[in-house]
Design a protein around this motif. Structure first.
Motif, PDB file in Angstrom:
ATOM      1  N   ARG A 183       0.847  -1.289   0.070  1.00 36.69           N
ATOM      2  CA  ARG A 183      -0.036   0.027   0.115  1.00 36.69           C
ATOM      3  C   ARG A 183       0.726   1.189  -0.114  1.00 36.69           C
ATOM      4  NH1 ARG A 183      -5.629  -1.355   1.289  1.00 36.69           N
ATOM      5  NH2 ARG A 183      -5.999   1.094   1.948  1.00 36.69           N
ATOM      6  N   LEU A 184       2.034   1.258   0.694  1.00 36.48           N
ATOM      7  CA  LEU A 184       2.906   2.417   1.073  1.00 36.48           C
ATOM      8  C   LEU A 184       3.633   2.841  -0.639  1.00 36.48           C
ATOM      9  CD1 LEU A 184       4.729   4.681   2.312  1.00 36.48           C
ATOM     10  CD2 LEU A 184       6.144   2.609   2.842  1.00 36.48           C
ATOM     11  N   THR A 185       4.088   1.542  -1.194  1.00 32.11           N
ATOM     12  CA  THR A 185       4.849   1.954  -2.389  1.00 32.11           C
ATOM     13  C   THR A 185       4.084   1.731  -3.620  1.00 32.11           C
ATOM     14  OG1 THR A 185       5.249  -0.501  -2.839  1.00 32.11           O
ATOM     15  CG2 THR A 185       6.754   0.611  -1.370  1.00 32.11           C
ATOM     16  N   LYS A 186       2.862   1.372  -3.470  1.00 28.30           N
ATOM     17  CA  LYS A 186       1.829   1.377  -4.802  1.00 28.30           C
ATOM     18  C   LYS A 186       2.503   0.672  -5.643  1.00 28.30           C
ATOM     19  CE  LYS A 186      -0.333   5.696  -3.321  1.00 28.30           C
ATOM     20  NZ  LYS A 186      -1.540   5.122  -2.819  1.00 28.30           N
ATOM     21  N   LEU A 187       3.352  -0.325  -5.530  1.00 27.48           N
ATOM     22  CA  LEU A 187       3.912  -1.471  -6.713  1.00 27.48           C
ATOM     23  C   LEU A 187       3.379  -2.517  -6.782  1.00 27.48           C
ATOM     24  CD1 LEU A 187       7.853  -0.565  -5.852  1.00 27.48           C
ATOM     25  CD2 LEU A 187       6.640   0.114  -7.864  1.00 27.48           C
ATOM     26  N   PRO A 188       3.253  -3.329  -7.909  1.00 23.76           N
ATOM     27  CA  PRO A 188       2.529  -4.348  -8.123  1.00 23.76           C
ATOM     28  C   PRO A 188       2.500  -5.356  -6.987  1.00 23.76           C
ATOM     29  CG  PRO A 188       3.342  -3.683 -10.145  1.00 23.76           C
ATOM     30  CD  PRO A 188       3.978  -2.847  -9.156  1.00 23.76           C
ATOM     31  N   PRO A 189       1.610  -5.823  -6.412  1.00 23.47           N
ATOM     32  CA  PRO A 189       1.646  -6.887  -5.287  1.00 23.47           C
ATOM     33  C   PRO A 189       2.474  -8.104  -5.737  1.00 23.47           C
ATOM     34  CG  PRO A 189      -0.410  -6.208  -5.519  1.00 23.47           C
ATOM     35  CD  PRO A 189       0.066  -5.506  -6.681  1.00 23.47           C
ATOM     36  N   GLU A 190       2.372  -8.355  -6.942  1.00 16.23           N
ATOM     37  CA  GLU A 190       3.170  -9.789  -7.414  1.00 16.23           C
ATOM     38  C   GLU A 190       4.600  -9.510  -7.320  1.00 16.23           C
ATOM     39  OE1 GLU A 190       0.724  -8.015  -8.948  1.00 16.23           O
ATOM     40  OE2 GLU A 190      -0.007  -8.758 -10.530  1.00 16.23           O
ATOM     41  N   ILE A 191       4.933  -8.257  -7.546  1.00 11.75           N
ATOM     42  CA  ILE A 191       6.445  -8.068  -7.500  1.00 11.75           C
ATOM     43  C   ILE A 191       6.884  -7.872  -6.154  1.00 11.75           C
ATOM     44  CG2 ILE A 191       8.308  -6.185  -8.021  1.00 11.75           C
ATOM     45  CD1 ILE A 191       7.012  -5.548 -10.625  1.00 11.75           C
ATOM     46  N   VAL A 192       6.130  -7.226  -5.458  1.00 13.09           N
ATOM     47  CA  VAL A 192       6.438  -7.213  -4.025  1.00 13.09           C
ATOM     48  C   VAL A 192       6.515  -8.714  -2.961  1.00 13.09           C
ATOM     49  CG1 VAL A 192       5.789  -6.199  -1.585  1.00 13.09           C
ATOM     50  CG2 VAL A 192       5.444  -4.778  -3.570  1.00 13.09           C
ATOM     51  N   GLU A 193       5.513  -9.231  -3.564  1.00 12.38           N
ATOM     52  CA  GLU A 193       5.301 -10.873  -3.094  1.00 12.38           C
ATOM     53  C   GLU A 193       6.496 -11.524  -3.306  1.00 12.38           C
ATOM     54  OE1 GLU A 193       3.803 -11.995  -0.876  1.00 12.38           O
ATOM     55  OE2 GLU A 193       1.400 -11.121  -0.801  1.00 12.38           O
ATOM     56  N   HIS A 194       7.125 -11.334  -4.394  1.00 13.68           N
ATOM     57  CA  HIS A 194       8.295 -12.351  -4.951  1.00 13.68           C
ATOM     58  C   HIS A 194       9.455 -11.412  -4.913  1.00 13.68           C
ATOM     59  CE1 HIS A 194       5.271 -14.470  -7.872  1.00 13.68           C
ATOM     60  NE2 HIS A 194       5.161 -14.760  -6.658  1.00 13.68           N
ATOM     61  N   SER A 195       9.644 -10.598  -3.905  1.00 15.71           N
ATOM     62  CA  SER A 195      10.794  -9.835  -3.470  1.00 15.71           C
ATOM     63  C   SER A 195      11.541 -10.872  -2.367  1.00 15.71           C
ATOM     64  CB  SER A 195      10.799  -8.401  -3.194  1.00 15.71           C
ATOM     65  OG  SER A 195      10.349  -7.520  -4.370  1.00 15.71           O
ATOM     66  N   GLU A 196      12.665 -10.065  -1.719  1.00 13.86           N
ATOM     67  CA  GLU A 196      13.350 -10.611  -0.521  1.00 13.86           C
ATOM     68  C   GLU A 196      12.608 -10.734   0.704  1.00 13.86           C
ATOM     69  OE1 GLU A 196      17.753  -9.200  -0.335  1.00 13.86           O
ATOM     70  OE2 GLU A 196      16.849  -7.800  -2.229  1.00 13.86           O
ATOM     71  N   PRO A 197      12.896 -11.818   1.394  1.00 14.83           N
ATOM     72  CA  PRO A 197      12.281 -11.648   2.806  1.00 14.83           C
ATOM     73  C   PRO A 197      12.746 -10.454   3.701  1.00 14.83           C
ATOM     74  CG  PRO A 197      13.406 -13.680   2.292  1.00 14.83           C
ATOM     75  CD  PRO A 197      13.882 -12.665   1.164  1.00 14.83           C
ATOM     76  N   LEU A 198      12.174 -10.375   4.640  1.00 17.08           N
ATOM     77  CA  LEU A 198      12.406  -9.277   5.701  1.00 17.08           C
ATOM     78  C   LEU A 198      13.956  -9.482   6.300  1.00 17.08           C
ATOM     79  CD1 LEU A 198      11.063  -6.518   6.757  1.00 17.08           C
ATOM     80  CD2 LEU A 198      10.646  -8.202   8.807  1.00 17.08           C
ATOM     81  N   GLN A 199      14.702  -8.481   6.271  1.00 14.23           N
ATOM     82  CA  GLN A 199      16.059  -8.729   6.720  1.00 14.23           C
ATOM     83  C   GLN A 199      15.991  -7.999   8.036  1.00 14.23           C
ATOM     84  OE1 GLN A 199      19.510  -6.298   5.755  1.00 14.23           O
ATOM     85  NE2 GLN A 199      20.574  -8.053   5.406  1.00 14.23           N
ATOM     86  N   VAL A 200      16.223  -8.760   9.226  1.00 12.83           N
ATOM     87  CA  VAL A 200      16.013  -7.976  10.396  1.00 12.83           C
ATOM     88  C   VAL A 200      17.682  -7.944  11.017  1.00 12.83           C
ATOM     89  CG1 VAL A 200      15.478  -8.141  12.925  1.00 12.83           C
ATOM     90  CG2 VAL A 200      13.887  -9.355  11.142  1.00 12.83           C
ATOM     91  N   VAL A 201      18.158  -6.635  11.208  1.00 18.30           N
ATOM     92  CA  VAL A 201      19.557  -6.489  11.891  1.00 18.30           C
ATOM     93  C   VAL A 201      19.648  -5.954  13.139  1.00 18.30           C
ATOM     94  CG1 VAL A 201      21.629  -5.477  10.797  1.00 18.30           C
ATOM     95  CG2 VAL A 201      19.741  -5.707   9.310  1.00 18.30           C
ATOM     96  N   LYS A 202      20.467  -6.475  13.934  1.00 23.50           N
ATOM     97  CA  LYS A 202      20.872  -6.022  15.138  1.00 23.50           C
ATOM     98  C   LYS A 202      22.238  -5.299  15.093  1.00 23.50           C
ATOM     99  CE  LYS A 202      21.327  -7.728  20.030  1.00 23.50           C
ATOM    100  NZ  LYS A 202      21.973  -8.790  20.541  1.00 23.50           N
ATOM    101  N   TYR A 203      22.280  -4.200  15.564  1.00 23.46           N
ATOM    102  CA  TYR A 203      23.613  -3.622  15.772  1.00 23.46           C
ATOM    103  C   TYR A 203      23.852  -3.536  17.373  1.00 23.46           C
ATOM    104  CZ  TYR A 203      23.225  -1.801  10.949  1.00 23.46           C
ATOM    105  OH  TYR A 203      23.212  -1.702   9.787  1.00 23.46           O
ATOM    106  N   ASP A 204      24.902  -3.928  17.961  1.00 19.16           N
ATOM    107  CA  ASP A 204      25.245  -4.053  19.164  1.00 19.16           C
ATOM    108  C   ASP A 204      26.084  -2.829  19.500  1.00 19.16           C
ATOM    109  OD1 ASP A 204      24.168  -6.376  20.309  1.00 19.16           O
ATOM    110  OD2 ASP A 204      26.017  -7.409  19.214  1.00 19.16           O
TER     111      ASP A 204
END
Lengths: 478, 478
Positions: free
Chosen positions: B278-299
């Protein structure tokens, strides 16, 4: 069977055929709608639905064709037109990045390139927009019409308006004292002196005036409130009038004239108008009801210090061109020139560049235009410091937006980065022409204006357009 | 009359009715076409046709819906779909100007504002994009999955690739000698050392290495071709391996993990994906086939020096995510991350800002990033000199484009101004997450990929998506 008879009757057949034809018409209407919608959403390299320039065909005078549909719901033709009167979207070209080139289809069998010169303002250059012959003809027409001084020296101007201002010295001082340190720095005085009478003030002028008026007894280059209070309100103007002002000391040192471009105008001027419509992709009706072509001549020594072609928009601001249809009084007015198209009509032997002092700057700050006595707006001295300088080349057009988008497909805030000026002509003469496209940031007012002018045109004939009448007497601009 | 009979026959009536119905269908098809066209051309404040986020409804898996019609000519439904497979246009939000705010409809009964932070890159900030609970849950899921070092120290990496490079000393010297003055300046060495093995080189490092290797006998801080020839090709790397490298000396000092966001994933991750659509308004199919969520921790002490999330595009560049469908060998590869959406998952006690060193700079020049020993890309030292610094605030999202538009509604050149990094965390821990939207600048390849993955998904089930498989092993990025 009587039932079968009625189904097979000639009148029933006619009804069915009418039904079919209504559907065919609807389909055609929708196809046209889709055509206009997709044309407007299309890449700038595609040819539009406009007549080829040079044929002089008149564009439709009806209500604005919406460049984008106003609502995602399918609407009837009638609804479309009603909404279009209020909500038409304006095309805005994409700059992508500085140096980007895109093809544009302006003249049959000829390719033009739109080169992005800056993003702030969104500014393009089009080489060979006009042919050499077209340039010469425009100059010829301007000479036939006759040019007059763009600005007259202030000795001729009445000072009554300023004299009558009911505002105290403290109030003026506080308005000028931008950083509120109780002192007027050079840049604080310089920034505001342009609101005077068209004389361009330099730091040397200020020092000369301070000395002449003994305004700064402690000689520190700053004016305190006490020192300021000693000055007559019109001290600067009075001093300069007594001393006399050279043309080179004016904000603008040029001559100009206006060439009518509407229906019935000279073929070459119609051609240029149609080409501008194809270039800007703005609604033909809006372009047709904009200002006539301004032709400007700078003699050797001529210049135009950096300025905005159109002012900022506040809630109470109205446009020159729509004020006839606007209701109530309008304390602030500006020309609402959404777009400037500037044509170079000749090659200049020396100088005469167009300077954009702050193009693509990270930030815009009016006061930071003046640094350590260097006024970046001064096109007689500091063109070499401008972020962008465009050399005049016969036939080349510059095209930029003086306003941002509002994000909804209409005119938004002023683009302050569009500040520009004409550098001093060091050798020879410089001829340019300006086409401005006037659009009211209030879409409803623009639409009212379109309807009013369209009606007026139909009743009175093309030569009596309101716009021309408004601008007929606008030869002198301060 | 036999003629009249034939006109009135039942079969003729049926033919006419079929004719009428075909037209009705055509009208409906056109209305649908207009609906999709106008929906995509609509202002970003309007709610799209996507299911409300949080419901976990799967978006359609079919071919891309064209965001803009590919041709001004009316086309049949079938033609539309065929063209859409190749030519669908991507929405790109408007920035208007720095500080501009626009409403976005992301969550039912809640208003979010998209604030423009810069135009180069086109960068927005959305406060409260995630709730506190959502942030905590994502951190929890990342901990459950387990995090690993984002980058390992170079002593563990094989140097064979560099050793095997068949390139002469003169050629390397010429490549490094940007200004071709026959000497390697500090900045010329610094600019290129990142292509090494993930160790961040500072001017002090260079001097230390020069001294340790006796590489600069005349001690002028410059390397001549003669001096350079004396060095072993891997001299820098070998020297650093022997000396030992601290984690703080790496380009990236953090831990991360990947959370699968496709169908069947945890509700919270599906919600975030839908909200990003909804934010990017890009085609859902493209977003669904993009990279998974990357979670990053900085100590505490963690950082990530300034970098581009995705590389430049040359004719022979292919994307990680589409290389399976691309034909032939691909000498250059990059991640083709058109968009980055970065989420701050917690409030950081000290430091940890996101720096955009050259945001909205007038020009971009790789070498001018390093001036007088000051490397603007260094987020351990020079964050205070960045043009833009964003303080981490729980729930806030940043959203920017790593590529420009191509002017035709698809992905264009890399936006070099998107250079950014994570400033050193001076106190506490910093948690962020990244959603990247991968789009091949070659629209045809992206469409082939969409079709292939869609087929794969239908046959093998959602958990076996190619994208997840590609990225499953991509834990270490140099």
């Amino acid at each position: 069977m009587s039932q079968k008879d009625s189904v097979c009757s000639r009148s029933y057949f006619v009804v069915v055929m009418v039904f079919v034809h209504v559907y065919i018409l609807n389909v055609m209407a929708l196809l046209l709608y889709v055509y206009y919608t997709s044309e407007s959403a299309h890449s700038p390299t595609d040819s539009g639905a406009l007549p080829p320039s040079g044929q002089g065909a008149a564009p439709p005078q009806g209500p604005l064709v919406p460049s984008q549909p106003p609502s995602p719901e399918p609407v009837s033709q009638q609804q479309q037109q009603q909404q279009a009167m209020v909500l038409g979207r304006l095309r805005r070209l994409e700059g992508i990045k500085v140096g980007h080139k895109q093809k544009v289809d302006l003249v049959p069998n000829k390719i033009h390139y739109l080169k992005t010169l800056s993003l702030k303002p969104l500014l393009f250059e089009i080489a060979n927009f006009l042919s050499e012959e077209e340039c010469k003809l425009v100059i010829h027409l301007a000479k036939l019409k006759g040019l007059q001084e763009s600005q007259i020296t202030p000795s001729d101007i009445q000072q009554e308006a300023i004299d009558e201002m009911d505002i105290s010295k403290e109030e003026i001082f506080n308005l000028l004292d931008y950083n509120q340190d109780g002192q007027l720095q050079m840049k604080e005085v310089l920034t505001h002196t342009r609101f005077g009478d068209g004389v361009w003030i330099t730091p040397e002028n200020i020092r000369e005036i301070y000395t002449g008026l003994e305004a700064d007894p402690d000689g520190n280059g700053l004016l305190s409130l006490e020192e300021f209070k000693q000055l007559n309100t019109n001290a600067f103007q009075t001093y300069l009038r007594q001393r006399g002002v050279q043309k080179s000391e004016l904000v603008r040192n040029s001559k100009h004239t206006w060439l009518y471009q509407g229906e019935g105008a000279h073929q070459i001027l119609r051609t240029i108008r149609h080409r501008v419509i194809r270039l800007t992709k703005l609604p033909p009706e809006i372009v047709e009801h904009s200002e006539p072509l301004q032709v400007v001549k700078y003699d050797q020594g001529g210049h135009y210090h950096a300025h905005h072609d159109s002012g900022p928009i506040y809630a109470e601001t109205s446009c020159f061109h729509t004020k006839l249809v606007a209701n109530g009084s309008t304390p602030l007015e500006t020309s609402c020139r959404y777009v400037t198209v500037l044509f170079y009509l000749n090659n200049v032997s020396g100088g005469g560049e167009t300077a954009f002092p702050v193009a693509d700057n990270r930030t815009y700050d009016e006061l930071s235009l003046i640094q350590n006595d260097v006024d970046l707006r001064d096109t007689r001295r500091n063109c070499d410091r401008a972020n962008l300088l465009v050399k005049p080349l016969q036939g080349t057009a510059l095209f930029w937006y003086n306003y941002l988008s509002d994000g909804e497909g209409w005119v938004g805030e002023q683009d302050e980065y569009s500040l520009h000026g004409g550098c001093v002509v060091t050798k020879g003469t410089k001829w340019i022409a300006n086409n401005w496209i006037n659009i009211d940031p209030d879409a409803q007012r623009q639409n009212q204006f379109q309807q009013a002018v369209s009606k007026y045109t139909n009743e009175e004939g093309p030569a009596e357009w309101a716009v021309d009448n408004i601008y007929k007497d606008l030869h002198v601009e301060l």
